[in-house]
Write a protein that holds these residues in place. Structure first.
Motif, PDB file in Angstrom:
ATOM      1  N   VAL A 309      -4.396   8.523   1.667  1.00 59.39           N
ATOM      2  CA  VAL A 309      -4.368   7.659   2.850  1.00 59.39           C
ATOM      3  C   VAL A 309      -5.573   6.745   2.695  1.00 59.39           C
ATOM      4  CG1 VAL A 309      -4.428   7.535   5.359  1.00 59.39           C
ATOM      5  CG2 VAL A 309      -3.343   9.504   4.238  1.00 59.39           C
ATOM      6  N   ASN A 310      -5.333   5.481   2.360  1.00 51.33           N
ATOM      7  CA  ASN A 310      -6.473   4.632   2.043  1.00 51.33           C
ATOM      8  C   ASN A 310      -6.170   3.153   2.244  1.00 51.33           C
ATOM      9  OD1 ASN A 310      -5.157   3.677  -0.331  1.00 51.33           O
ATOM     10  ND2 ASN A 310      -5.961   5.401  -1.515  1.00 51.33           N
ATOM     11  N   ALA A 311      -7.143   2.331   1.882  1.00 58.38           N
ATOM     12  CA  ALA A 311      -7.060   0.886   2.081  1.00 58.38           C
ATOM     13  C   ALA A 311      -7.052   0.154   0.747  1.00 58.38           C
ATOM     14  CB  ALA A 311      -8.241   0.422   2.940  1.00 58.38           C
ATOM     15  N   ASP A 312      -6.389   0.727  -0.245  1.00 63.03           N
ATOM     16  CA  ASP A 312      -6.371   0.121  -1.577  1.00 63.03           C
ATOM     17  C   ASP A 312      -5.610  -1.198  -1.616  1.00 63.03           C
ATOM     18  OD1 ASP A 312      -7.850   2.166  -2.526  1.00 63.03           O
ATOM     19  OD2 ASP A 312      -6.328   3.014  -3.847  1.00 63.03           O
ATOM     20  N   PHE A 313      -4.678  -1.393  -0.677  1.00 62.42           N
ATOM     21  CA  PHE A 313      -3.847  -2.593  -0.697  1.00 62.42           C
ATOM     22  C   PHE A 313      -4.060  -3.402   0.579  1.00 62.42           C
ATOM     23  CE2 PHE A 313      -1.674   0.635  -3.228  1.00 62.42           C
ATOM     24  CZ  PHE A 313      -1.576  -0.021  -4.443  1.00 62.42           C
ATOM     25  N   THR A 314      -3.954  -4.712   0.475  1.00 66.05           N
ATOM     26  CA  THR A 314      -4.112  -5.560   1.649  1.00 66.05           C
ATOM     27  C   THR A 314      -3.009  -5.276   2.661  1.00 66.05           C
ATOM     28  OG1 THR A 314      -2.796  -7.293   0.605  1.00 66.05           O
ATOM     29  CG2 THR A 314      -5.180  -7.402   0.309  1.00 66.05           C
ATOM     30  N   GLY A 315      -3.265  -5.609   3.912  1.00 69.55           N
ATOM     31  CA  GLY A 315      -2.268  -5.380   4.954  1.00 69.55           C
ATOM     32  C   GLY A 315      -2.900  -5.400   6.326  1.00 69.55           C
ATOM     33  N   THR A 316      -2.188  -4.826   7.277  1.00 69.44           N
ATOM     34  CA  THR A 316      -2.611  -4.898   8.675  1.00 69.44           C
ATOM     35  C   THR A 316      -3.566  -3.791   9.074  1.00 69.44           C
ATOM     36  OG1 THR A 316      -0.679  -3.607   9.387  1.00 69.44           O
ATOM     37  CG2 THR A 316      -0.440  -6.006   9.285  1.00 69.44           C
ATOM     38  N   GLY A 317      -3.843  -2.846   8.186  1.00 67.98           N
ATOM     39  CA  GLY A 317      -4.783  -1.785   8.500  1.00 67.98           C
ATOM     40  C   GLY A 317      -4.172  -0.673   9.328  1.00 67.98           C
ATOM     41  N   PHE A 318      -5.037   0.210   9.826  1.00 63.75           N
ATOM     42  CA  PHE A 318      -4.601   1.406  10.544  1.00 63.75           C
ATOM     43  C   PHE A 318      -4.778   1.238  12.046  1.00 63.75           C
ATOM     44  CE2 PHE A 318      -5.404   3.077   6.326  1.00 63.75           C
ATOM     45  CZ  PHE A 318      -4.375   3.990   6.151  1.00 63.75           C
ATOM     46  N   ARG A 319      -3.789   1.718  12.787  1.00 65.55           N
ATOM     47  CA  ARG A 319      -3.877   1.840  14.242  1.00 65.55           C
ATOM     48  C   ARG A 319      -3.243   3.162  14.644  1.00 65.55           C
ATOM     49  NH1 ARG A 319      -0.935  -2.331  17.183  1.00 65.55           N
ATOM     50  NH2 ARG A 319       0.325  -2.724  15.321  1.00 65.55           N
ATOM     51  N   GLY A 320      -3.592   3.651  15.827  1.00 66.57           N
ATOM     52  CA  GLY A 320      -3.044   4.927  16.241  1.00 66.57           C
ATOM     53  C   GLY A 320      -3.533   6.039  15.337  1.00 66.57           C
TER      54      GLY A 320
END
Length: 499
Positions: A309-320
């Motif tokens: 569970v990580n931020a290796d790829f661009t995108g909208t990020g985590f919520r909830g």
């Protein structure tokens, strides 16, 4: 075999590169069941110059085929074998279409984009095969495979999908994708059931690129094996999809994943699945998203991560909240070293379970419960933050780590806070865990999981600091030495590591 000197593997033999895809599979239906106590023998009938190695064999009972009489839809039609099956489906969208037992070749991609409610039934994954025969090595035909769908209330049930394809991209160009078994948004309330897909670029890539919605897809009792990238990825704007009772094996990117690129993916559920022999990336992954969950997943023998569970790829990020619960990971992870000899595709070390953000956004509110990691080939847990990205609200409850060729829990630049309860670590070659990184607050639970404990505790002018024996050693400031201390702020008391 797949050979990789840069990002993407191809099937042209090379030296001094990453070589993966350890095996392929063949399956067949025997003429009769194997009786209890009977011996099944595999015999090499002709002399071969190369050695023949059998990794494993599986036997299973095969259900009876589904017939046209078993289809109760009033608008049912049966394919008679005349004409290309892709054309026949296109001409009859919106109806219940039955494809009887047999092997049907097509040179085309199948589209379900004209009418809602198309139901496509086969005799079963052991009986009805659709084989995509168009070459993936020809510029005019490289993408002529798979089912692309964007309408509502679709059903695909009871097929084996196979293809001549032997690579991820045409000439290793990522803009020329050779085709997934299932792609598109699949609209609202569609079902993919009892299907087997292999040798595609991906087993399934579900994403709302058309803006027609991608909601409430159910994928169950399917097999995604021997594909060159993901098993299934619920991507851009996928909402409330469920993937359950599925088998993943020998895939060349994340087996089961959700990537929130462009628009957030939310309410994704992965449940009761097995993943084996993944040869790149991980078997279970969330890259951003809102309120996604994976539970009751068994992961075996991944060459890199078991889960991440990580931020290796661009995108909208985590919520909830992102929840991993009842996950078992066996013999995953890797140690770093020379590319092609150790590590991942770049020679980097990977934990059996990776959590953290150091690339594109902070990773927040990841909850791990009832996680077991056994016999890791590297660090069991790899927890990371950096580049101004934090790891906030990580909760680890009832974690069992047994055996790792590294640390039980390895913290790298971890900035944020974690709340943990009942962690059991044993048989790790480098010890239970590394030193906690600066500014990382680790809180151990007491008798329950109070939400208040997830909030970082700060040392203020009224804080009372006790050593682990309960001796008061400081008031209103950090102690002189690093270590584990008891901090009392008013009515709240926590045992934390202070550095």
């Amino acid at each position: 075999w797949q050979y990789c000197t840069d990002n993407y593997p191809g099937n042209t033999p090379k030296s001094n590169c990453v070589i993966r895809m350890k095996f392929d599979e063949k399956h067949m239906r025997l003429s009769r069941p194997v009786a209890q106590g009977e011996t099944l023998t595999l015999v090499l009938l002709s002399a071969e110059s190369l050695p023949c190695t059998i990794d494993f064999a599986e036997l299973e009972p095969v259900p009876a085929p589904i017939t046209i009489d078993d289809i109760t839809d009033a608008d049912k039609l049966m394919y008679d074998g005349e004409g290309d099956i892709a054309d026949w489906i296109a001409q009859n969208e919106g109806k219940a279409l039955y494809v009887p037992e047999g092997r049907y070749e097509t040179q085309k991609r199948i589209y379900l984009r004209s009418s809602n409610g198309t139901r496509l039934y086969g005799a079963g994954m052991w009986y009805t095969e659709i084989y995509y025969a168009a070459s993936s090595e020809n510029i005019n035909t490289y993408d002529k495979r798979g089912i692309e769908a964007s309408k509502d209330n679709l059903v695909v049930d009871g097929f084996y999908f196979n293809t001549v394809n032997r690579q991820r991209y045409y000439q290793q160009q990522d803009s020329k994708q050779v085709g997934k078994a299932f792609m598109g948004s699949w609209g609202n309330n569609s079902v993919i059931r009892n299907c087997w897909a292999e040798h595609f670029e991906c087993g399934a890539w579900i994403a709302d690129y058309s803006g027609n919605n991608s909601k409430n897809l159910l994928v169950e009792h399917c097999r995604f094996r021997n594909n060159y990238a993901d098993g299934i990825n619920c991507c851009k704007a996928s909402t409330n999809h469920t993937v359950r009772y599925c088998s993943f094996r020998n895939n060349g990117d994340d087996d089961i994943a959700s990537w929130s690129t462009g628009n957030t993916c939310s309410g994704i559920e992965f449940a009761y699945c097995t993943a084996e022999n993944n040869w790149r990336a991980s078997s279970l992954a969330f890259f951003g998203g809102k309120d996604n969950r994976a539970h009751h997943i068994a992961i075996f023998d991944g060459l890199e991560c078991g889960a991440r569970v990580n931020a290796d790829f661009t995108g909208t990020g985590f919520r909830g909240t992102t929840t991993l619960e009842d996950i078992s990971i066996f013999h995953c992870g890797c140690q770093g070293g020379s590319k092609g000899q150790k590590g991942d595709f770049w020679g980097n070390a990977q934990g059996a379970l990776n959590i953290g953000g150091a690339q594109n956004y902070s990773v927040t509110d990841v909850h791990l419960k009832y996680i077991s990691v056994s016999d890791s080939r590297g660090n069991a847990f790899f927890i990371k933050a950096g580049n101004g990205k934090n790891l906030e609200g990580l909760r680890m409850e009832d974690i069992t780590i047994d055996g790792a060729e590294g640390y039980g829990i390895y913290y790298s630049g971890a900035t944020g806070n974690v709340y943990y309860c009942n962690i059991r670590i044993s048989n790790c070659s480098k010890g239970d865990e590394t030193a906690h990184m600066p500014a990382y607050v680790i809180t151990e639970c007491g008798t329950g999981l109070e939400e208040e404990a997830l909030k970082p505790i700060t040392i203020n002018a009224d804080s009372l600091i006790y050593d682990i024996t309960g001796r008061l050693i400081a008031i209103g400031h950090k102690p002189a030495e690093n270590g584990v201390f008891i901090v009392k702020n008013g009515s709240r008391t926590e045992k934390i590591f202070i550095q």
